[in-house]
Motif scaffolding. Structure first.
Motif, PDB file in Angstrom:
ATOM      1  N   ALA A 277       0.832  -1.209   0.000  1.00 15.70           N
ATOM      2  CA  ALA A 277       0.000   0.000   0.000  1.00 15.70           C
ATOM      3  C   ALA A 277       0.866   1.257   0.000  1.00 15.70           C
ATOM      4  N   PHE A 278       1.893   1.283   0.856  1.00 11.05           N
ATOM      5  CA  PHE A 278       2.818   2.426   0.890  1.00 11.05           C
ATOM      6  C   PHE A 278       3.385   2.691  -0.502  1.00 11.05           C
ATOM      7  N   LEU A 279       3.849   1.639  -1.117  1.00 14.60           N
ATOM      8  CA  LEU A 279       4.488   1.764  -2.427  1.00 14.60           C
ATOM      9  C   LEU A 279       3.492   2.225  -3.485  1.00 14.60           C
ATOM     10  N   ASN A 280       2.281   1.687  -3.426  1.00 20.96           N
ATOM     11  CA  ASN A 280       1.271   2.044  -4.428  1.00 20.96           C
ATOM     12  C   ASN A 280       0.842   3.509  -4.284  1.00 20.96           C
ATOM     13  N   ILE A 281       0.697   3.970  -3.042  1.00 23.15           N
ATOM     14  CA  ILE A 281       0.346   5.385  -2.824  1.00 23.15           C
ATOM     15  C   ILE A 281       1.469   6.287  -3.338  1.00 23.15           C
ATOM     16  N   ILE A 282       2.712   5.908  -3.027  1.00 22.88           N
ATOM     17  CA  ILE A 282       3.856   6.700  -3.518  1.00 22.88           C
ATOM     18  C   ILE A 282       3.851   6.775  -5.041  1.00 22.88           C
TER      19      ILE A 282
END
Length: 365
Positions: A277-282
């Motif tokens: 999720a962190f990576l996708n938001i970034i």
């Protein structure tokens, strides 16, 4: 096709596994979800084919660079503004979902402001990072998570509780008429590769989307759709699944590791998908940030105090909207607004392809 395009596709598919998407599908489980998912699978492959072919003539150039060369600002600025907003909302809905999950399952006693603060520091750093660095981090994280994901999937498919009778029951509704919301929700799984509207500037080789690439995207999409829809039904039951808020969390919590250090698999699941999720938001917000940089002229500013202040203002605006939305949006609102957002995806795709058709036509003159 570059391996990074597949990575972008995979990370978006995985991140939406426990967001609002599955809940929308289960709400339509008796109203044509099956036939619609099959139709959307072929449409998703078509979307990727159309995208890669529309950028084939412009290796090493991103969308703002292409538009500045072939269309006037009257066309490029509104187009980039709309696309930047679409990408921002994609990251925002993932952010709200995962903050809600953390508050419910991981840190129920922690203040929502502290959780938002943790996301602010990490994601803001990623948003303003160099695009090349983000792609390398994406590759590194996927490689690191791969063993855990494979173990988790094997655990799911070989779990004794998994009832294939319930899966067969769900499949028996294949003859119901299709539903547009299900269609657009599945179509959203395939838009991860559309991040190349910015990352294409780093992909110097001319990309090709042939039979081999189409089959890879098709089987990848089919596996993700089958797993995200039928496995929770097999674990929780066809009749009950519609009433569950986060079906994948309950599914994961029903699995145990008898001889593992951590008995409840849900903790492994949450850690893996929190990283995704962190990576996708970034990724989504980095693309949005770069598009807005071109809209407001920040991209063309010379390095210095003025540019740094402009970047800082954009980051503050990103988070002001995000914090306000996170505090105000309820579960029902998130479900409702996610449906509206997903419904806009096929229309947005057609708009982008029309724009790229115009650009390609002018490039040939």
């Amino acid at each position: 096709m570059s391996r990074f395009v597949y990575f972008l596709l995979i990370i978006n598919m995985a991140a939406n596994l426990i967001a609002s998407g599955p809940r929308i599908l289960f709400a339509k489980s008796e109203d044509g979800a099956i036939i619609t998912m099959i139709m959307a699978l072929f449409f998703g492959v078509f979307m990727n084919w159309a995208l890669i072919n529309s950028f084939k003539a412009f290796p090493g150039k991103n969308l703002p660079q292409i538009l500045s060369t072939y269309v006037s600002k009257w066309v490029s600025i509104p187009a980039l503004l709309v696309l930047g907003t679409i990408w921002y909302i994609a990251g925002l809905q993932t952010l709200i979902t995962y903050i809600d999950i953390m508050l419910r399952y991981l840190t129920p006693e922690m203040s929502i402001y502290i959780i938002i603060g943790m996301f602010v520091l990490t994601i803001s750093f990623g948003v303003i990072m160099q695009s090349r660095s983000i792609l390398y981090i994406l590759e590194l994280v996927l490689v690191m998570l791969l063993p855990g994901v494979v173990y988790y999937l094997l655990k799911l498919y070989f779990e004794k509780q998994l009832s294939w009778d319930q899966v067969t029951l769900a499949m028996s509704y294949i003859d119901n008429p299709p539903d547009y919301t299900v269609f657009s929700t599945i179509a959203f799984l395939f838009v991860g590769s559309f991040d190349i509207i910015i990352f294409n500037s780093l992909l110097k080789k001319k990309m090709v989307f042939g039979i081999k690439q189409a089959l890879i995207v098709f089987f990848l999409g089919a596996f993700v759709i089958f797993t995200s829809y039928f496995i929770p039904i097999g674990m929780l039951g066809f009749e009950k699944i519609e009433a569950v808020l986060y079906p994948w969390l309950i599914t994961s919590d029903s699995i145990r590791m008898k001889f593992g250090i951590i008995e409840r698999v849900i903790f492994i699941f949450l850690l893996i998908f929190l990283a995704i999720a962190f990576l996708n938001i970034i990724l989504h917000w980095h693309v949005s940030f770069k598009l807005f940089e071109n809209v407001f002229g920040v991209k063309n500013m010379s390095a210095g105090m003025k540019k740094n202040i402009s970047i800082g203002i954009m980051v503050v605006v990103f988070w002001t909207i995000a914090i306000f939305a996170t505090l105000k949006v309820t579960e029902y609102d998130l479900f409702l607004y996610s449906k509206y957002y997903f419904n806009s995806i096929p229309i947005s795709f057609l708009g982008l392809m029309l724009l790229m058709w115009l650009v390609n036509r002018r490039a040939k003159l």
